[in-house]
Design a protein around this motif. Structure first.
Motif, PDB file in Angstrom:
ATOM      1  N   UNK A  17       0.852  -1.204   0.000  1.00  0.00           N
ATOM      2  CA  UNK A  17       0.000   0.000   0.000  1.00  0.00           C
ATOM      3  C   UNK A  17       0.881   1.245   0.000  1.00  0.00           C
ATOM      4  N   UNK A  18       0.654   2.098  -0.980  1.00  0.00           N
ATOM      5  CA  UNK A  18       1.470   3.307  -1.165  1.00  0.00           C
ATOM      6  C   UNK A  18       0.821   4.474  -0.410  1.00  0.00           C
ATOM      7  N   UNK A  19       1.617   5.191   0.375  1.00  0.00           N
ATOM      8  CA  UNK A  19       1.119   6.367   1.099  1.00  0.00           C
ATOM      9  C   UNK A  19       0.224   6.000   2.262  1.00  0.00           C
ATOM     10  N   UNK A  20      -0.624   6.953   2.679  1.00  0.00           N
ATOM     11  CA  UNK A  20      -1.565   6.800   3.802  1.00  0.00           C
ATOM     12  C   UNK A  20      -0.862   6.324   5.074  1.00  0.00           C
ATOM     13  N   UNK A  26      -1.601   4.046  12.676  1.00  0.00           N
ATOM     14  CA  UNK A  26      -2.664   3.906  13.684  1.00  0.00           C
ATOM     15  C   UNK A  26      -3.115   2.450  13.796  1.00  0.00           C
ATOM     16  N   UNK A  27      -3.259   1.772  12.659  1.00  0.00           N
ATOM     17  CA  UNK A  27      -3.677   0.363  12.667  1.00  0.00           C
ATOM     18  C   UNK A  27      -2.615  -0.525  13.302  1.00  0.00           C
ATOM     19  N   UNK A  28      -1.355  -0.310  12.943  1.00  0.00           N
ATOM     20  CA  UNK A  28      -0.262  -1.114  13.505  1.00  0.00           C
ATOM     21  C   UNK A  28      -0.192  -0.954  15.023  1.00  0.00           C
ATOM     22  N   UNK A  29      -0.310   0.280  15.514  1.00  0.00           N
ATOM     23  CA  UNK A  29      -0.217   0.530  16.965  1.00  0.00           C
ATOM     24  C   UNK A  29      -1.383  -0.106  17.710  1.00  0.00           C
ATOM     25  N   UNK A  30      -2.572  -0.098  17.124  1.00  0.00           N
ATOM     26  CA  UNK A  30      -3.724  -0.740  17.759  1.00  0.00           C
ATOM     27  C   UNK A  30      -3.602  -2.250  17.778  1.00  0.00           C
ATOM     28  N   UNK A  31      -2.930  -2.801  16.795  1.00  0.00           N
ATOM     29  CA  UNK A  31      -2.688  -4.240  16.764  1.00  0.00           C
ATOM     30  C   UNK A  31      -1.650  -4.621  17.829  1.00  0.00           C
ATOM     31  N   UNK A  42     -11.137   8.794   8.909  1.00  0.00           N
ATOM     32  CA  UNK A  42     -12.014   9.653   8.107  1.00  0.00           C
ATOM     33  C   UNK A  42     -11.268  10.113   6.859  1.00  0.00           C
ATOM     34  N   UNK A  43     -11.930  10.017   5.722  1.00  0.00           N
ATOM     35  CA  UNK A  43     -11.270  10.451   4.494  1.00  0.00           C
ATOM     36  C   UNK A  43     -12.160  10.331   3.281  1.00  0.00           C
ATOM     37  N   UNK A 214      -6.337  11.620   2.854  1.00  0.00           N
ATOM     38  CA  UNK A 214      -6.764  12.471   1.746  1.00  0.00           C
ATOM     39  C   UNK A 214      -6.370  11.820   0.425  1.00  0.00           C
ATOM     40  N   UNK A 215      -7.068  12.176  -0.635  1.00  0.00           N
ATOM     41  CA  UNK A 215      -6.720  11.688  -1.970  1.00  0.00           C
ATOM     42  C   UNK A 215      -5.321  12.192  -2.336  1.00  0.00           C
TER      43      UNK A 215
END
Length: 348
Positions: A17-20, A26-31, A42-43, A214-215
């Motif tokens: 996955x490129x960017x973001x 945030x996902x890695x830290x919650x895991x 949100x986006x 964001x896009x």
């Protein structure tokens, strides 16, 4: 006659996955530490929210569960064990286990409370004295990830139930004086489009982190994303093979961080500075302080460090606080500029 191969549907690799970066972190830290309290993403539409969430779930190592148990019970951790398994352990009965992929459960927008929480067969309980429970999505999500797309369009009552279960780690269903309680420890991930409305501040505050996406505007980066996706759609298995080593490295790094998390310390002076930042920003309650401390420790563990430093706090604090500054439901969420300004003054 064509024989369809019994292969699971391939998931786009997380490391492809490129960017973001904000959402991915945030996902890695919650895991690494599910007690952070989940993440609200949100986006804009079409920015890869769902793809990224499914990719992190697919990346995680398999978990050991009690065989034929509807709650994915842990074989030795009491907090992740259903009452029936606790009873078997207490009676020293033999318990068989199996390894499964981390559950990734989608909550559809039209879901009812019964679909979410589960149902008790009252007729059977009254006539036959048998407590029969039909598990809901909270039971299936135990020890996994529960994903709610367009969470800002979900009924507030269901959002309350979700957040209460995510915070307590338990779900209780009561009907006509009959009660069933089961573990529901999961990483709650919500996503939505700001154009369709924000969550109420009181509900938003219950999410540990808030990531904005964001896009992508850069033309070369957009081309890279399109090429990566096209390559995967044309031949997913060769794409998975291409990123196999990177996936393994990240998986090993997450496992190491999970094991190391309890050994990470944070200096008292840094805790005071985190609370000072929360005070200056007028953050209601203490959730902001608690989540920032947890997230900083998770990030330090992810970096394989024994102690949290200023850099770790700066990396996570905007994710933890930006959504807690909105007092009026009509206000927009701070992009992070206000948080960054205070952080730079206090953590100089």
């Amino acid at each position: 006659m064509n024989i369809i191969q019994n292969k699971t549907r391939p998931i786009f690799p997380f490391t492809a996955i490129v960017g973001q970066e904000e959402m991915k972190l945030a996902l890695i830290l919650n895991v690494i530490d599910p007690k952070i309290g989940g993440v609200m993403i949100m986006g804009d539409r079409g920015t890869g929210k769902s793809t990224t969430i499914r990719a992190i779930a697919d990346l995680l190592p398999e978990i050991e569960v009690v065989s034929e148990d509807m709650f994915n019970s842990h074989v030795s951790d009491y907090d992740l064990m259903s009452d029936s398994i606790k009873q078997k352990v207490a009676n020293s009965l033999n318990i068989s286990t199996e390894f499964i992929k981390v559950p990734m459960i989608d909550l559809p927008l039209g879901a009812t409370e019964d679909r979410l929480c589960g149902t008790i067969d009252i007729e059977k309980a009254l006539n036959e004295g048998i407590k029969t429970f039909e598990p809901g999505l909270l039971a299936k999500a135990n020890r996994g990830i529960l994903y709610v797309d367009e969470v800002n369009l979900l009924d507030d009552h269901l959002v309350d139930i979700l957040l209460d279960s995510a915070a307590s780690g338990w779900n209780t269903v009561e009907r006509e004086g009959i009660s069933v309680r089961h573990p529901a420890r999961f990483v709650l991930v919500g996503s939505g489009n700001p154009e369709e409305g924000e969550l109420r501040p009181q509900l938003l505050d219950r999410f540990g982190m808030h990531a904005e996406i964001r896009t992508v505007k850069d033309p070369s980066l957009r081309v890279k994303i399109v090429e990566q996706r096209t390559k995967f759609d044309q031949d997913p298995y060769s794409c998975l093979e291409e990123f196999q080593n990177e996936q393994k490295k990240l998986k090993d790094r997450i496992i190491l961080a999970q094991q190391h998390l309890n050994h990470v310390t944070i200096d008292y002076d840094l805790k005071v500075k985190i609370s000072r930042i929360c005070g200056i920003l007028d953050v209601d309650g203490l959730r902001g302080d608690i989540v920032t401390n947890r997230a900083a420790k998770a990030f330090a563990a992810y970096q394989n460090k024994d102690e949290v430093d200023v850099i770790d706090i700066k990396q996570v604090i905007t994710l933890c606080l930006r959504h807690r500054l909105r007092k009026d439901p009509l206000d927009t969420i701070d992009s992070g500029a206000k948080v960054s300004q205070v952080v730079n003054e206090v953590l100089c």
